[in-house]
Design a protein around this motif. Structure first.
Motif, mmCIF file in Angstrom:
data_model
loop_
_atom_site.group_PDB
_atom_site.id
_atom_site.type_symbol
_atom_site.label_atom_id
_atom_site.label_comp_id
_atom_site.label_asym_id
_atom_site.label_seq_id
_atom_site.Cartn_x
_atom_site.Cartn_y
_atom_site.Cartn_z
ATOM 1 N N TYR A 159 0.844 -1.201 0.000
ATOM 2 C CA TYR A 159 0.000 0.000 0.000
ATOM 3 C C TYR A 159 0.876 1.245 0.000
ATOM 4 C CZ TYR A 159 0.851 0.270 5.089
ATOM 5 O OH TYR A 159 1.435 0.359 6.327
ATOM 6 N N ASP A 160 0.338 2.340 -0.528
ATOM 7 C CA ASP A 160 1.033 3.628 -0.492
ATOM 8 C C ASP A 160 1.027 4.148 0.937
ATOM 9 O OD1 ASP A 160 1.738 3.840 -3.224
ATOM 10 O OD2 ASP A 160 -0.305 4.433 -3.716
ATOM 11 N N SER A 161 2.229 4.449 1.447
ATOM 12 C CA SER A 161 2.362 4.702 2.876
ATOM 13 C C SER A 161 2.754 6.131 3.237
ATOM 14 C CB SER A 161 3.391 3.735 3.467
ATOM 15 O OG SER A 161 4.606 3.803 2.727
ATOM 16 N N SER A 162 3.337 6.876 2.302
ATOM 17 C CA SER A 162 3.738 8.252 2.613
ATOM 18 C C SER A 162 3.840 9.079 1.339
ATOM 19 C CB SER A 162 5.091 8.289 3.339
ATOM 20 O OG SER A 162 5.002 7.722 4.627
ATOM 21 N N LEU A 163 3.542 10.364 1.478
ATOM 22 C CA LEU A 163 3.713 11.340 0.393
ATOM 23 C C LEU A 163 4.620 12.443 0.908
ATOM 24 C CD1 LEU A 163 -0.061 11.755 -0.573
ATOM 25 C CD2 LEU A 163 1.599 10.327 -1.752
ATOM 26 N N ILE A 164 5.687 12.738 0.160
ATOM 27 C CA ILE A 164 6.576 13.833 0.552
ATOM 28 C C ILE A 164 6.571 14.895 -0.540
ATOM 29 C CG2 ILE A 164 8.960 14.528 1.023
ATOM 30 C CD1 ILE A 164 9.393 11.973 2.498
ATOM 31 N N ARG A 172 10.283 20.621 3.209
ATOM 32 C CA ARG A 172 9.622 19.385 2.792
ATOM 33 C C ARG A 172 8.457 19.108 3.734
ATOM 34 N NH1 ARG A 172 13.233 14.452 2.237
ATOM 35 N NH2 ARG A 172 12.331 14.121 0.177
ATOM 36 N N ILE A 173 7.402 18.505 3.189
ATOM 37 C CA ILE A 173 6.222 18.139 3.971
ATOM 38 C C ILE A 173 5.961 16.658 3.752
ATOM 39 C CG2 ILE A 173 3.739 18.479 4.288
ATOM 40 C CD1 ILE A 173 4.109 21.287 3.116
ATOM 41 N N CYS A 174 5.765 15.939 4.825
ATOM 42 C CA CYS A 174 5.463 14.513 4.739
ATOM 43 C C CYS A 174 4.057 14.251 5.264
ATOM 44 C CB CYS A 174 6.477 13.701 5.551
ATOM 45 S SG CYS A 174 6.165 11.912 5.559
ATOM 46 N N LEU A 175 3.240 13.581 4.449
ATOM 47 C CA LEU A 175 1.906 13.147 4.849
ATOM 48 C C LEU A 175 1.880 11.617 4.849
ATOM 49 C CD1 LEU A 175 -0.412 15.494 2.742
ATOM 50 C CD2 LEU A 175 -0.086 15.564 5.225
ATOM 51 N N GLN A 190 14.201 14.513 10.347
ATOM 52 C CA GLN A 190 14.551 13.271 11.041
ATOM 53 C C GLN A 190 13.322 12.385 11.226
ATOM 54 O OE1 GLN A 190 18.067 13.410 10.518
ATOM 55 N NE2 GLN A 190 17.713 11.955 12.180
ATOM 56 N N LYS A 191 12.198 13.020 11.507
ATOM 57 C CA LYS A 191 10.966 12.250 11.657
ATOM 58 C C LYS A 191 10.548 11.641 10.323
ATOM 59 C CE LYS A 191 6.375 12.396 13.731
ATOM 60 N NZ LYS A 191 6.672 11.247 14.603
ATOM 61 N N MET A 192 10.724 12.400 9.221
ATOM 62 C CA MET A 192 10.423 11.842 7.887
ATOM 63 C C MET A 192 11.261 10.602 7.631
ATOM 64 S SD MET A 192 10.102 15.086 5.320
ATOM 65 C CE MET A 192 9.324 16.593 5.904
ATOM 66 N N LYS A 193 12.539 10.680 7.978
ATOM 67 C CA LYS A 193 13.440 9.549 7.774
ATOM 68 C C LYS A 193 12.973 8.345 8.577
ATOM 69 C CE LYS A 193 18.330 8.280 8.004
ATOM 70 N NZ LYS A 193 19.708 8.749 8.353
ATOM 71 N N SER A 194 12.512 8.604 9.801
ATOM 72 C CA SER A 194 12.008 7.527 10.651
ATOM 73 C C SER A 194 10.717 6.931 10.085
ATOM 74 C CB SER A 194 11.767 8.061 12.064
ATOM 75 O OG SER A 194 11.168 7.077 12.876
ATOM 76 N N ILE A 195 9.827 7.798 9.584
ATOM 77 C CA ILE A 195 8.546 7.335 9.046
ATOM 78 C C ILE A 195 8.754 6.453 7.817
ATOM 79 C CG2 ILE A 195 6.455 8.107 7.829
ATOM 80 C CD1 ILE A 195 6.421 10.525 9.722
ATOM 81 N N THR A 196 9.674 6.857 6.936
ATOM 82 C CA THR A 196 9.845 6.154 5.664
ATOM 83 C C THR A 196 10.877 5.033 5.729
ATOM 84 O OG1 THR A 196 11.467 7.811 4.937
ATOM 85 C CG2 THR A 196 9.162 8.172 4.328
ATOM 86 N N GLU A 197 11.469 4.825 6.881
ATOM 87 C CA GLU A 197 12.480 3.766 7.003
ATOM 88 C C GLU A 197 11.853 2.395 6.713
ATOM 89 O OE1 GLU A 197 15.844 2.153 10.192
ATOM 90 O OE2 GLU A 197 14.418 3.716 10.777
#
Length: 206
Positions: A159-164, A172-175, A190-197
């Protein structure tokens, strides 16, 4: 690759045709919850346009060790140029109780489901109600779509999990979808990196 609207996209991972997701592989149940091509086109068309604001009926802000994030009740509205992209997120569950999400996107001229009226200047005037807005007012230069793919003993899920969104001011904005609230938004790198890891970078739209 060029597209009909004048932008281009780079397909990094074609999960629609992945060997891991062929029909009829043993008794494995498949759950493919990716956005459709016409939905991806909306993001391609948005590149180069101004993201004015992000709106929802309600938003909560969480600050934890300098990692700020906003939680929006879906649906979420992105006001882009003179139209809106409506993002909805549905939390789903497989037969084996594995959780996954389905993001949908549609383009609209008005900010439904938010209640509004058109004022004498032909602009939107929102009715008195719970209404949250984050102002952006910067052009979108790139949209990156991340996808989560995993397998259990009996099931394959993607599934699609994140949009940056990369903006012309360098921000940058991460949803990303989250339980109950709908969408989480963060500006923190740093939070984006954690979310998309552990996620796959599926497409880069620019």
């Amino acid at each position: 690759m060029d597209n009909s609207s004048g932008g281009k996209y780079i397909l990094l991972l074609n999960l629609y045709k992945s060997n891991h997701y062929k029909d009829g592989v043993g008794d494995m149940r498949e759950y493919n919850s990716l956005m459709k091509d016409e939905e991806l086109d909306f993001f391609i068309q948005a590149v180069g346009l101004e993201l004015k604001c992000i709106e929802s009926n309600s938003v909560s802000f969480y600050l934890n060790l300098n990692e700020g994030s906003y939680s929006f009740y879906e649906p979420l509205l992105l006001q882009i140029d003179n139209y809106f992209l409506r993002l909805d997120c549905c939390e789903k569950e497989t037969d084996d109780y594995e959780e996954y999400y389905h993001i949908t996107c549609k383009k609209q001229d008005t900010p439904e489901p938010l209640q509004y009226e058109m004022n004498e200047n032909n602009t939107f005037e929102y009715a008195v109600q719970p209404h949250s807005i984050i102002s952006i007012f910067n052009k979108i230069i790139r949209v990156t779509i991340y996808t989560k793919e995993f397998q259990t003993e009996n099931e394959q899920i993607v599934y699609d999990s994140s949009l940056i969104f990369d903006l012309d001011n360098g921000k940058r904005i991460c949803l990303s979808p989250q339980p109950v609230m709908g969408f989480e938004l963060t500006f923190d790198q740093q939070k984006m990196k954690s979310i998309t890891e552990g996620y796959h970078k599926r497409m880069v739209l620019e």
